[in-house]
Design a protein around this motif. Structure first.
Motif, PDB file in Angstrom:
ATOM      1  N   ARG A 156      38.971  34.417  33.994  1.00 43.77           N
ATOM      2  CA  ARG A 156      38.170  35.664  33.575  1.00 43.77           C
ATOM      3  C   ARG A 156      37.080  35.928  34.490  1.00 43.77           C
ATOM      4  NH1 ARG A 156      36.992  32.767  29.270  1.00 43.77           N
ATOM      5  NH2 ARG A 156      34.952  32.880  29.511  1.00 43.77           N
ATOM      6  N   ALA A 157      36.651  34.790  35.414  1.00 39.13           N
ATOM      7  CA  ALA A 157      35.855  35.222  36.474  1.00 39.13           C
ATOM      8  C   ALA A 157      36.541  36.215  37.513  1.00 39.13           C
ATOM      9  CB  ALA A 157      35.307  34.201  37.298  1.00 39.13           C
ATOM     10  N   GLY A 202      39.012  38.293  36.913  1.00 36.48           N
ATOM     11  CA  GLY A 202      38.916  39.645  36.111  1.00 36.48           C
ATOM     12  C   GLY A 202      37.829  40.482  36.302  1.00 36.48           C
ATOM     13  N   GLU A 203      36.694  39.620  36.230  1.00 36.95           N
ATOM     14  CA  GLU A 203      35.259  40.208  36.568  1.00 36.95           C
ATOM     15  C   GLU A 203      35.032  40.813  37.864  1.00 36.95           C
ATOM     16  OE1 GLU A 203      30.592  39.367  35.390  1.00 36.95           O
ATOM     17  OE2 GLU A 203      32.280  37.831  35.225  1.00 36.95           O
ATOM     18  N   ALA A 204      35.553  40.123  38.782  1.00 35.02           N
ATOM     19  CA  ALA A 204      35.529  40.510  40.245  1.00 35.02           C
ATOM     20  C   ALA A 204      36.220  41.827  40.580  1.00 35.02           C
ATOM     21  CB  ALA A 204      36.023  39.004  41.147  1.00 35.02           C
ATOM     22  N   GLN A 205      37.546  41.759  40.129  1.00 33.39           N
ATOM     23  CA  GLN A 205      38.344  42.885  40.049  1.00 33.39           C
ATOM     24  C   GLN A 205      37.520  44.191  39.719  1.00 33.39           C
ATOM     25  OE1 GLN A 205      41.935  41.757  38.285  1.00 33.39           O
ATOM     26  NE2 GLN A 205      42.964  41.655  40.023  1.00 33.39           N
ATOM     27  N   LEU A 206      36.965  44.043  38.427  1.00 34.24           N
ATOM     28  CA  LEU A 206      36.301  45.242  37.876  1.00 34.24           C
ATOM     29  C   LEU A 206      34.882  45.464  38.515  1.00 34.24           C
ATOM     30  CD1 LEU A 206      36.220  44.263  33.930  1.00 34.24           C
ATOM     31  CD2 LEU A 206      37.337  46.073  35.131  1.00 34.24           C
ATOM     32  N   ARG A 207      34.414  44.425  39.218  1.00 40.03           N
ATOM     33  CA  ARG A 207      33.015  44.697  39.958  1.00 40.03           C
ATOM     34  C   ARG A 207      33.393  45.518  41.194  1.00 40.03           C
ATOM     35  NH1 ARG A 207      31.921  40.049  41.038  1.00 40.03           N
ATOM     36  NH2 ARG A 207      32.706  39.844  43.181  1.00 40.03           N
ATOM     37  N   GLU A 208      34.633  44.995  41.851  1.00 37.89           N
ATOM     38  CA  GLU A 208      35.161  45.774  43.152  1.00 37.89           C
ATOM     39  C   GLU A 208      35.475  47.358  42.795  1.00 37.89           C
ATOM     40  OE1 GLU A 208      38.014  43.395  44.707  1.00 37.89           O
ATOM     41  OE2 GLU A 208      36.912  41.619  45.350  1.00 37.89           O
ATOM     42  N   ARG A 209      36.173  47.505  41.825  1.00 34.44           N
ATOM     43  CA  ARG A 209      36.619  48.694  41.211  1.00 34.44           C
ATOM     44  C   ARG A 209      35.319  49.652  40.847  1.00 34.44           C
ATOM     45  NH1 ARG A 209      37.062  53.226  40.688  1.00 34.44           N
ATOM     46  NH2 ARG A 209      38.634  54.374  39.745  1.00 34.44           N
ATOM     47  N   PHE A 210      34.263  49.170  40.410  1.00 34.75           N
ATOM     48  CA  PHE A 210      32.935  49.719  40.029  1.00 34.75           C
ATOM     49  C   PHE A 210      32.248  50.220  41.337  1.00 34.75           C
ATOM     50  CE2 PHE A 210      33.382  48.219  35.435  1.00 34.75           C
ATOM     51  CZ  PHE A 210      34.318  49.166  35.052  1.00 34.75           C
ATOM     52  N   GLU A 211      32.195  49.296  42.290  1.00 36.75           N
ATOM     53  CA  GLU A 211      31.716  49.599  43.736  1.00 36.75           C
ATOM     54  C   GLU A 211      32.326  50.612  44.206  1.00 36.75           C
ATOM     55  OE1 GLU A 211      32.116  45.760  45.392  1.00 36.75           O
ATOM     56  OE2 GLU A 211      30.024  44.851  44.399  1.00 36.75           O
ATOM     57  N   ALA A 223      30.092  43.067  33.844  1.00 34.66           N
ATOM     58  CA  ALA A 223      29.692  42.090  32.696  1.00 34.66           C
ATOM     59  C   ALA A 223      29.499  42.736  31.287  1.00 34.66           C
ATOM     60  CB  ALA A 223      28.334  41.393  33.292  1.00 34.66           C
ATOM     61  N   PHE A 224      28.884  43.817  31.449  1.00 33.92           N
ATOM     62  CA  PHE A 224      28.833  44.490  30.247  1.00 33.92           C
ATOM     63  C   PHE A 224      30.269  44.708  29.610  1.00 33.92           C
ATOM     64  CE2 PHE A 224      28.959  48.661  28.174  1.00 33.92           C
ATOM     65  CZ  PHE A 224      28.099  48.542  26.957  1.00 33.92           C
ATOM     66  N   LEU A 225      31.186  45.155  30.445  1.00 35.89           N
ATOM     67  CA  LEU A 225      32.560  45.668  29.712  1.00 35.89           C
ATOM     68  C   LEU A 225      33.014  44.230  29.242  1.00 35.89           C
ATOM     69  CD1 LEU A 225      34.641  47.714  29.266  1.00 35.89           C
ATOM     70  CD2 LEU A 225      35.370  47.144  31.492  1.00 35.89           C
ATOM     71  N   LEU A 226      32.979  43.310  29.838  1.00 43.11           N
ATOM     72  CA  LEU A 226      33.495  41.956  29.607  1.00 43.11           C
ATOM     73  C   LEU A 226      32.822  41.423  28.254  1.00 43.11           C
ATOM     74  CD1 LEU A 226      34.320  40.048  32.800  1.00 43.11           C
ATOM     75  CD2 LEU A 226      36.006  41.139  31.304  1.00 43.11           C
ATOM     76  N   ALA A 227      31.451  41.630  28.203  1.00 46.31           N
ATOM     77  CA  ALA A 227      30.813  41.019  26.990  1.00 46.31           C
ATOM     78  C   ALA A 227      31.336  41.690  25.889  1.00 46.31           C
ATOM     79  CB  ALA A 227      29.220  41.462  27.210  1.00 46.31           C
ATOM     80  N   GLN A 237      38.002  25.120  31.845  1.00 46.20           N
ATOM     81  CA  GLN A 237      37.663  25.891  33.179  1.00 46.20           C
ATOM     82  C   GLN A 237      38.771  26.877  33.726  1.00 46.20           C
ATOM     83  OE1 GLN A 237      35.036  25.204  35.050  1.00 46.20           O
ATOM     84  NE2 GLN A 237      34.147  24.284  33.321  1.00 46.20           N
ATOM     85  N   ALA A 238      40.067  26.369  33.576  1.00 42.87           N
ATOM     86  CA  ALA A 238      41.072  27.462  33.918  1.00 42.87           C
ATOM     87  C   ALA A 238      40.938  28.905  33.387  1.00 42.87           C
ATOM     88  CB  ALA A 238      42.430  26.879  33.565  1.00 42.87           C
ATOM     89  N   LEU A 239      40.438  28.672  32.028  1.00 41.78           N
ATOM     90  CA  LEU A 239      40.276  30.151  31.310  1.00 41.78           C
ATOM     91  C   LEU A 239      38.963  30.815  32.063  1.00 41.78           C
ATOM     92  CD1 LEU A 239      41.043  28.906  27.798  1.00 41.78           C
ATOM     93  CD2 LEU A 239      42.158  30.519  29.220  1.00 41.78           C
ATOM     94  N   ILE A 240      37.979  29.981  32.263  1.00 43.18           N
ATOM     95  CA  ILE A 240      36.866  30.635  33.109  1.00 43.18           C
ATOM     96  C   ILE A 240      37.153  31.248  34.196  1.00 43.18           C
ATOM     97  CG2 ILE A 240      34.681  29.985  33.879  1.00 43.18           C
ATOM     98  CD1 ILE A 240      34.240  28.010  31.551  1.00 43.18           C
TER      99      ILE A 240
END
Length: 209
Positions: free
Chosen positions: A127-128, A130-139, A158-162, A121-124
């Motif tokens: 990563r979540a 990090g995903e939020a930071q990417l989403r904000e940057r792309f917004e 989500a695509f970049l993380l995948a 759960q700590a790892l999840i």
């Protein structure tokens, strides 16, 4: 008066980091950790607590020392530059150390027992974030016109993380750096038009682990 600690905490953390990186959380035994660190199990307990506590300290060290390219990427001028820098930096990291390829975070989260669930759960959660930071940057990139109006920042993050997670698994399985660079090029070929073309960054990071 307590006994004076006779080992270098930083060196022990670095040794434990390499073990967890190579074997994952559950695959790393106390025998592995003490042998790599050069300290006895009671000393390891005394300094760091249990195995989960040691892994959490190692994870912080991993993010600070090896994933510093992520915050640096978020400061780049275009969304494509962000993606290029992250992809090629991850390839470098995933293939830099033949004795522990891949990503410590991915190696530790793919599967685990009930006892390891807090670590998973700590790892999840990491990563979540990090995903939020990417989403904000792309917004922000979309608002600035760097990404087209039809772009979906959450899907791009989500695509970049995948792609990143897939490449980490492939690196662990022995895929070459050249193959992973081909994967990155294919992923970038589908990136929404706009901004600069982006080129692979020149990455040269040191490792003391």
């Amino acid at each position: 008066m307590g006994r004076h600690r006779e080992f270098d905490v930083d060196k022990v953390l670095d040794a434990a980091l390499c073990v967890f990186w190579r074997k994952g959380y559950e695959g790393a035994s106390y025998a592995d950790l003490t042998a790599a660190a050069g300290v006895e199990r009671p000393a390891l307990y005394s300094a760091f607590g249990n195995k989960e506590a040691l892994f959490r300290k190692v994870l912080v060290r991993y993010y600070e020392r090896y994933l510093d390219y992520l915050p640096a990427a978020l400061e780049l001028p275009t969304a494509r530059d962000v993606a290029v820098h992250i992809l090629y930096s991850a390839i470098d990291l995933n293939t830099r150390y033949p004795e522990h390829p891949g990503c410590l975070g991915i190696n530790g989260v793919l599967a685990g027992s009930d006892e390891a669930e807090p670590v998973r759960q700590a790892l999840i959660e990491a990563r979540a974030a990090g995903e939020a930071q990417l989403r904000e940057r792309f917004e922000r990139a979309k608002a600035e016109g760097d990404l087209p109006e039809a772009a979906r920042p959450e899907a791009l993050a989500a695509f970049l993380l995948a792609v990143l997670h897939g490449m980490a698994v492939q690196a662990k399985a022995g895929f070459s750096r050249e193959t992973l660079q081909g994967v990155a090029e294919q992923a970038l070929a589908s990136w929404p038009a706009g901004g600069h073309t982006g080129t692979a960054p020149q990455v040269s990071l040191s490792c003391d682990a």
